[in-house]
Design an enzyme around this catalytic site. Structure first.
Site, PDB file in Angstrom:
ATOM      1  N   GLU A   5       0.817  -1.214   0.000  1.00 40.89           N
ATOM      2  CA  GLU A   5       0.000   0.000   0.000  1.00 40.89           C
ATOM      3  C   GLU A   5       0.855   1.271   0.000  1.00 40.89           C
ATOM      4  O   GLU A   5       0.504   2.259  -0.645  1.00 40.89           O
ATOM      5  CB  GLU A   5      -0.880  -0.025   1.258  1.00 40.89           C
ATOM      6  CG  GLU A   5      -2.207   0.655   1.092  1.00 40.89           C
ATOM      7  CD  GLU A   5      -3.036   0.482   2.358  1.00 40.89           C
ATOM      8  OE1 GLU A   5      -3.507  -0.647   2.592  1.00 40.89           O
ATOM      9  OE2 GLU A   5      -3.189   1.466   3.095  1.00 40.89           O
ATOM     10  N   ASP A   6       1.958   1.264   0.708  1.00 42.78           N
ATOM     11  CA  ASP A   6       2.674   2.516   0.978  1.00 42.78           C
ATOM     12  C   ASP A   6       4.110   2.598   0.469  1.00 42.78           C
ATOM     13  O   ASP A   6       4.789   3.600   0.721  1.00 42.78           O
ATOM     14  CB  ASP A   6       2.692   2.778   2.494  1.00 42.78           C
ATOM     15  CG  ASP A   6       1.291   3.054   3.032  1.00 42.78           C
ATOM     16  OD1 ASP A   6       0.475   3.594   2.261  1.00 42.78           O
ATOM     17  OD2 ASP A   6       1.020   2.728   4.193  1.00 42.78           O
TER      18      ASP A   6
END
Ligand code: ZN
Length: 179
Positions: free
Chosen positions: A57-58
């Site tokens: 996600e990051d």
């Protein structure tokens, strides 16, 4: 050993990132999540997934990379803990997580639960220190966050005969958060 490899990998991938409210190094969050899981006695794959749960996600890390480095079980757990498409609106992304988690395997629910336990712990702590200013750092207000965390809780307990201690811990935080 996979766990040490995962600590190094996650630390490198999250290098330079900071938590949005208190600006502490981002990696402290995956560390805490994996410690929660290890403390509860969960096995190596689950603890490793805790360390890696925000990679896709990051960071620029991918599920394929996680699969080749840490195996299919860990990659699948990370996938359950990842939001799909960052370009979707907040409500759509959060609803997607709530829906996905509802029928997820218990191991995936546990990783997501540890993530939310740590996030809610931080939010409650930050709110104590900053008051309602804390919501300036979020994409949505407190009522929306309450909707999200309550939805996550309901999906986590869906279909479970009994609730693991970590889910009970989440429920206590949720009650505190919802007042
Ligand atoms: Zn997280």
């Amino acid at each position: 050993m996979d766990l040490l490899k995962a600590i190094t990998y996650a630390t490198e991938k999250h290098d330079g990132q900071r938590r949005k409210v208190d600006k502490i190094p981002y990696i402290s969050h995956p560390y805490r999540v994996s410690m929660l899981l290890a403390t509860e006695g969960y096995d190596k794959e689950i603890v490793t997934a805790g360390l890696l749960h925000d990679i896709v996600e990051d960071t620029d890390g991918t599920l394929d990379e996680i699969k080749s480095l840490f195996g299919e079980i860990v990659a699948e757990l990370v996938q359950y803990a990842s939001e799909p498409d960052k370009s979707l609106p907040w409500e759509k992304r959060k609803q997607h997580t709530i829906t996905t988690i509802k029928h997820a395997p218990l191991a995936a629910k546990i990783v997501v639960c540890a993530d939310k336990v740590d996030n809610l712990t931080s939010i409650i702590e930050n709110e104590k220190q900053l008051g309602s200013k804390v919501w300036n750092s979020f994409k949505r207000d407190k009522a929306s966050q309450q909707w999200y965390y309550t939805g996550i809780y309901e999906s986590l307990i869906h279909g479970l005969q009994e609730q693991p201690p970590l889910i009970n811990q989440f429920k206590k935080l949720l009650d505190q958060f919802n007042g």
